[in-house]
Scaffold this active site. Structure first.
Site, PDB file in Angstrom:
ATOM      1  N   LYS A 191     -16.351  48.028  30.058  1.00 20.33           N
ATOM      2  CA  LYS A 191     -16.658  48.347  28.666  1.00 20.33           C
ATOM      3  C   LYS A 191     -17.948  47.632  28.290  1.00 20.33           C
ATOM      4  CE  LYS A 191     -15.800  46.620  24.652  1.00 20.33           C
ATOM      5  NZ  LYS A 191     -17.069  47.002  23.950  1.00 20.33           N
ATOM      6  N   GLU A 267     -16.469  33.769  30.093  1.00 19.53           N
ATOM      7  CA  GLU A 267     -17.751  33.075  29.918  1.00 19.53           C
ATOM      8  C   GLU A 267     -18.106  33.243  28.451  1.00 19.53           C
ATOM      9  OE1 GLU A 267     -21.300  32.580  28.985  1.00 19.53           O
ATOM     10  OE2 GLU A 267     -21.922  34.099  30.443  1.00 19.53           O
ATOM     11  N   CYS A 301     -26.550  32.788  26.021  1.00 19.90           N
ATOM     12  CA  CYS A 301     -25.453  31.829  25.850  1.00 19.90           C
ATOM     13  C   CYS A 301     -25.842  30.417  26.241  1.00 19.90           C
ATOM     14  CB  CYS A 301     -24.237  32.285  26.659  1.00 19.90           C
ATOM     15  SG  CYS A 301     -24.628  32.642  28.378  1.00 19.90           S
ATOM     16  N   GLU A 398     -22.898  28.129  17.459  1.00 18.70           N
ATOM     17  CA  GLU A 398     -23.811  28.967  18.228  1.00 18.70           C
ATOM     18  C   GLU A 398     -24.487  29.972  17.305  1.00 18.70           C
ATOM     19  OE1 GLU A 398     -23.718  31.042  22.560  1.00 18.70           O
ATOM     20  OE2 GLU A 398     -22.158  31.714  21.180  1.00 18.70           O
TER      21      GLU A 398
END
Length: 500
Positions: A191, A267, A301, A398
């Site tokens: 996906k 992750e 990331c 983040e």
């Protein structure tokens, strides 16, 4: 802050969007519901194409195809060398379409076209080749039993894998997941992120052309709460590999636990520290940190967003960092002179601008940048904050945008504590000429990877993944191959054996 005007003085390639449907069992098909969704060009906010919107019904069809391909098809039953030949052909086809694939990721994700051509797309092909080289080297071991028994282990493919891929590196993350799973003999459903489905659908086409059997690789674009949730909770998916936010990672893990207890690798987010010591070459360190923070417009990331600089060089570092950030050219990512393209979509653009406002309201000093810099599209000037405290939002959360937070430290002990004062543990950087400092810090910082006097030093042979709330499980290296293999122990009795 320099800005580059879109469409002037450089060539934008003509782009024909060829694949917009779901890819299930070797065929491009409409969604069962008939629904479609828009994918937009972040350079302008305009619609590029309408993509078939997969949901639970389509995931069920894709999983059924993958299950049949695993249980009855040739892929897991091929010799590893045969799978390797097909993966090499897949890689060659990717190389043959570099320009077109890089352009898809540019119009879909706002990624720099030149970086796509030079790094992302060739890197995907090289991951295929790396794991092609491993496909015929998967084996267990013979066990030294303590009784008259013959024991050995088998390394078997785990079965049907669900890959949920993020939007920031559509090509790289696709091959992080697909390459080792294919080499292991698994079948799969991918996906892609709803923001960036175009290149994944093109890769599905190339996989079929390379000779990957129908049902082995299925690609179902759709939204997380529908298609993604259906994958995470599916009773016939044997493994989930997810890259994305920590918040969604929790939901994936919960769904896996509540369904068939499928193993999960995650992750997730990061808030990576870079620690610059007094003995560092200041110019080198400034360039390194600039690259670590602003690469891919901060949508990465492992971006180095918490920058700790020792007090002896702090002032010089700040001044040079501001000078360099002001030279950054923000503009159309097809322009080879541009350093930074647009954020991926309007939501991310507004989220980054909101964090910049929060940073100012919490008392940090914005030295440069941080403003929208185009009448259309999702462009933001690279920002630098000083007077940042460790408990501020911009130091803890983040942002996923071009925002640097600079902080001063005195001692190694102090900065190790500061570097670890986060829920994340994905990556870290150390800049020093002292090997003792390097050894102490790299062993003390809690993260999945530490880069010393470099950053973004990825390599197919180097495992990558985090700890703490950055997740668990590795991409790349032989560790990634192991994610898609199950160890089975086989024992038989020995009769009249002359030795044990």
């Amino acid at each position: 802050m320099a800005a580059a005007n879109g469409g002037q003085g450089f060539e934008v390639p003509e782009l024909d969007i060829k694949f917009t449907k779901l890819f299930i069992n070797g065929q491009f098909v409409d969604a069962a519901s008939g629904k479609t969704f828009e994918t937009r060009d972040p350079r302008t906010g305009e619609v590029i194409a309408r993509i078939a919107e997969g949901d639970k019904a389509d995931i069920d069809l894709a999983v059924k195809a993958a299950r049949d391909a695993f249980d009855n098809g040739p892929w897991p039953r091929m010799p590893g060398c045969a799978r390797a030949r097909i993966l090499h052909k897949f890689a060659d086809l990717v190389d043959q379409h570099v320009e077109e694939l890089a352009a898809l990721d540019t119009v879909d994700a706002g990624k720099l076209f030149q970086m796509g051509k030079l790094v992302d797309i060739p890197g995907g092909a090289n991951l295929l080749r790396y794991y092609a080289g491993a496909a015929d080297k998967i084996h267990g071991e013979t066990l030294k039993m303590a009784r008259p028994l013959h024991g050995y282990t088998l390394k078997e493919p785990v079965g049907v894998v669900g890959h949920i891929v993020p939007w920031n590196y559509p090509t790289t993350m696709f091959f992080f997941k697909v390459s080792p799973a294919l080499a292991a003999g698994c079948t799969m459903v991918v996906k892609p992120a709803e923001q960036t489905p175009l290149s994944a659908l093109f890769y599905a086409h190339l996989a079929k052309e390379a000779g990957i059997p129908d049902g082995v690789l299925n690609v179902v674009p759709g939204f997380g709460p529908t298609a993604g949730a259906a994958m995470a909770s599916h009773m016939d998916i044997d493994k989930i590999s997810f890259t994305g936010s920590t918040e969604v990672g929790r939901l994936v893990m919960q769904a896996a636990a509540l369904s068939n207890l499928k193993p999960v690798s995650l992750e997730l987010g990061g808030k990576s520290p870079i620690i610059v010591f007094d003995d560092a070459d200041v110019d080198m360190a400034v360039s390194l940190v600039n690259m670590a923070t602003y690469t891919n417009k901060g949508e990465i990331c492992v971006a180095g967003t918490r920058i700790y600089v020792q007090e002896g060089i702090y002032d010089a570092f700040v001044n040079k960092s501001v000078e360099l950030a002001k030279k950054s050219v923000v503009g159309d990512p097809f322009n080879p002179n541009v350093h930074q393209g647009p954020q991926v979509d309007k939501n991310q653009y507004e989220k980054v601008l909101k964090y910049i406002d929060v940073g100012k309201s919490e008392g940090a000093t914005l030295l440069t940048g941080g403003k929208a810099c185009s009448d259309k599209g999702y462009y933001i000037e690279p920002a630098i904050f000083t007077d940042v405290k460790d408990d501020m939002s911009i130091a803890q959360e983040e942002i996923f945008g071009p925002v640097m937070a600079l902080m001063k430290f005195k001692t190694m002990e102090e900065v190790i504590q500061k570097a670890n004062s986060t829920r994340y543990g994905l990556a870290a950087g150390v800049v020093t000429k002292n090997i003792d400092t390097m050894n102490t810090v790299s062993r003390s910082v809690r993260s999945g990877v530490v880069w010393v006097n470099c950053y973004f030093a990825f390599d197919p042979d180097a495992p990558f993944g985090g700890c703490k709330m950055s997740g668990f499980g590795k991409d790349m290296g032989t560790d990634a191959l192991d994610k898609y293999l199950h160890t089975k122990t086989v024992v038989t009795p020995l009769y009249n054996t002359p030795w044990l």
